[in-house]
Design an enzyme around this catalytic site. Sequence first.
Site, mmCIF file in Angstrom:
data_model
loop_
_atom_site.group_PDB
_atom_site.id
_atom_site.type_symbol
_atom_site.label_atom_id
_atom_site.label_comp_id
_atom_site.label_asym_id
_atom_site.label_seq_id
_atom_site.Cartn_x
_atom_site.Cartn_y
_atom_site.Cartn_z
ATOM 1 C CD GLU A 155 -3.083 -0.990 0.508
ATOM 2 O OE1 GLU A 155 -3.287 0.108 -0.054
ATOM 3 O OE2 GLU A 155 -3.849 -1.954 0.394
ATOM 4 C CB CYS B 55 -1.847 7.169 0.785
ATOM 5 S SG CYS B 55 -3.269 6.415 1.586
HETATM 6 P P1 NAD Z 1 8.111 5.472 4.726
HETATM 7 O O1 NAD Z 1 8.203 4.677 3.478
HETATM 8 O O2 NAD Z 1 9.180 6.432 5.043
HETATM 9 O O3 NAD Z 1 7.995 4.478 5.983
HETATM 10 C C1 NAD Z 1 6.957 3.538 6.088
HETATM 11 C C2 NAD Z 1 7.425 2.373 6.936
HETATM 12 O O4 NAD Z 1 8.399 1.623 6.211
HETATM 13 C C3 NAD Z 1 8.095 2.774 8.249
HETATM 14 O O5 NAD Z 1 7.672 1.887 9.257
HETATM 15 C C4 NAD Z 1 9.567 2.599 7.946
HETATM 16 O O6 NAD Z 1 10.359 2.357 9.069
HETATM 17 C C5 NAD Z 1 9.543 1.399 7.032
HETATM 18 N N1 NAD Z 1 10.695 1.254 6.120
HETATM 19 C C6 NAD Z 1 11.366 2.223 5.477
HETATM 20 N N2 NAD Z 1 12.313 1.690 4.672
HETATM 21 C C7 NAD Z 1 12.228 0.357 4.808
HETATM 22 C C8 NAD Z 1 12.940 -0.750 4.236
HETATM 23 N N3 NAD Z 1 13.931 -0.575 3.377
HETATM 24 N N4 NAD Z 1 12.566 -2.004 4.596
HETATM 25 C C9 NAD Z 1 11.549 -2.200 5.460
HETATM 26 N N5 NAD Z 1 10.856 -1.192 6.053
HETATM 27 C C10 NAD Z 1 11.194 0.069 5.727
HETATM 28 O O7 NAD Z 1 6.676 6.220 4.670
HETATM 29 P P2 NAD Z 1 6.076 7.324 5.667
HETATM 30 O O8 NAD Z 1 6.773 8.625 5.471
HETATM 31 O O9 NAD Z 1 5.943 6.791 7.037
HETATM 32 O O10 NAD Z 1 4.590 7.431 5.087
HETATM 33 C C11 NAD Z 1 4.235 8.212 3.994
HETATM 34 C C12 NAD Z 1 4.089 7.391 2.741
HETATM 35 O O11 NAD Z 1 3.196 6.296 2.961
HETATM 36 C C13 NAD Z 1 3.463 8.183 1.605
HETATM 37 O O12 NAD Z 1 4.111 7.892 0.403
HETATM 38 C C14 NAD Z 1 2.018 7.685 1.587
HETATM 39 O O13 NAD Z 1 1.382 7.862 0.332
HETATM 40 C C15 NAD Z 1 2.198 6.255 1.936
HETATM 41 N N6 NAD Z 1 0.972 5.672 2.466
HETATM 42 C C16 NAD Z 1 0.279 4.819 1.669
HETATM 43 C C17 NAD Z 1 -0.920 4.298 2.123
HETATM 44 C C18 NAD Z 1 -1.737 3.379 1.257
HETATM 45 O O14 NAD Z 1 -2.641 2.734 1.786
HETATM 46 N N7 NAD Z 1 -1.478 3.277 -0.036
HETATM 47 C C19 NAD Z 1 -1.393 4.617 3.403
HETATM 48 C C20 NAD Z 1 -0.630 5.468 4.196
HETATM 49 C C21 NAD Z 1 0.557 5.997 3.713
#
Ligand code: NAD
Length: 511
Positions: free
Chosen positions: A265, A299
């Site tokens: 997601e 998102c």
């Molecule tokens: P992010 O990608 O920085 O982090 C999300 C999660 O992934 C965190 O828990 C982080 O620690 C983890 N993470 C980061 N790199 C990783 C890796 N290499 N391996 C495993 N885990 C890793 O995102 P954010 O800033 O917390 O959230 C914003 C983003 O999330 C936006 O792009 C938004 O559109 C998206 N989002 C999507 C949805 C959806 O349902 N499509 C919902 C909410 C947020």
Amino acid sequence: MEHVLSLKLLENYKKNAYCSAVVGIESLYEGQEHALLTPVDGGSLGKLHWTSVETTETLIKRSHEAFLQWRNVPAPIRGQLVRRVGEVARKHKAELAEIITLEAGKTIQEAQGEVQEWIDVCEFAVGLSRQLYGLTIASERPEHRMMEQWHPLGVVGVITAFNFPMAVWAWNAMLALVCGNTLVWKPSEKAPLCALGCHAILQEALKDFPEFPQGLSTVVMGGSDIGEALAKHSLIPLVSATGSVNMGKQVAQKVGARLGRSLLELSGNNALILTPSADIELAIRGILFSAVGTSGQRCTTLRRLIVHESIADTVIERLKGAMQSVRVGDPRKEETHLGPLVDEAAVHAYERAIEQAKKEGGELVVSGGRSETASASGFYVKPVLFKMPAQSAVVMEETFAPILYVMSYSNLEDAIEMQNAVKQGLSSAIFTNDVREAERFLSVSGSDCGIANVNIGTSGAEIGGAFGGEKETGGGRESGSDAWKNYMRRATNTINYGAQIPLAQGIKFDF
Ligand code: NAD
């Protein structure tokens, strides 16, 4: 300022004993210590130890042990736990919302909505616990029967983003639990207290079920290294990851390398098409919440408004007034529309996008900038409205901030092409009173997104539908409809109740 979290269930956390109560082992405390700050005013929310990779490994194994027992509990009985979780969450709704507001900066209205989403998904999952059924299929062989069964999958690894710090876990966890799975959850490093709040509720609910195994759902704290540990682990058949496209690509590669399943997601870059027949007043309301709600950090936030050229000037003028009336300020106050961004890095991304849009020929209609009225130590910004000459590079990116780009179109085919021209494919909308335009937009040659709405904004989905998007948004579906199937494995069974053993496709193999 030092903030005191009011959730009674979190009181033990303050004594630095809470995590071990949640997972039942002391070693969770061996990891690095992290200071937690609130975006509300930059004040302290205390300190927390991250989980080490070694402890994460132990907890995954423990979760697998719990799965081996949990899968044998009948699904409707598993549903009783989820019903109780919903009841406890409802009782503590205000306190849970307060944690979301303090930690993620979400307005109290929206934070309460997020907790409500969790309560709603509990109700959905309880109903589902009696409906995890497969098909009976006509067999081509005499005296044979074919059927499908859906069985529990195993340990589900959940990685979540900061912006829906409780609801995204709930979408996954409430379904995964009734489906007979256990969970290991790595919340965002920006919202660990929300995860502890969720687990406090779960622990409270579990008190009514002493016969259930320990370790049904486990929180592991930390950054990408802990997320990677989940992605790589062979005892985790499904990794559900919510966040940026960059994160999703890394997780998918690691999970794919061991041929596990990913449920992704990821980012959106959502558009709304506004046609000449639309009810403009209705549209303005839909646009405003979608563009500035959650400070543009959903998102599904609306970032691209594609307006018919005949009404563009009127719409921009109306939007200008509406955006200037948005109340930026303390998210704990009921009247606030727009709280802080999550951190300083988010403010810099907002400022960079504004500069970039100017360079790409954007005309500032509402100029935004840091808010002078809100707290100086928080990360408060005002909404921005740009009139863009075209869908340039900055418009094609997801900037997680309240910036809305407006472009104009002359015929609907072009507008749909523009809407579909970005890499992401999460949410989309059309405002129209013309049934042909609405149906064209929803048709196979219309929006290419996972969510396509008519006369509703791009954000604020209900839990009953399957949520997710296409292309770089990752293709995953969570929450309602038949998204539960992601959390189960399908077994096709053929049963011979006759005295012969005929082969399918008429193959002869007599001896
Ligand atoms: P992010 O990608 O920085 O982090 C999300 C999660 O992934 C965190 O828990 C982080 O620690 C983890 N993470 C980061 N790199 C990783 C890796 N290499 N391996 C495993 N885990 C890793 O995102 P954010 O800033 O917390 O959230 C914003 C983003 O999330 C936006 O792009 C938004 O559109 C998206 N989002 C999507 C949805 C959806 O349902 N499509 C919902 C909410 C947020």
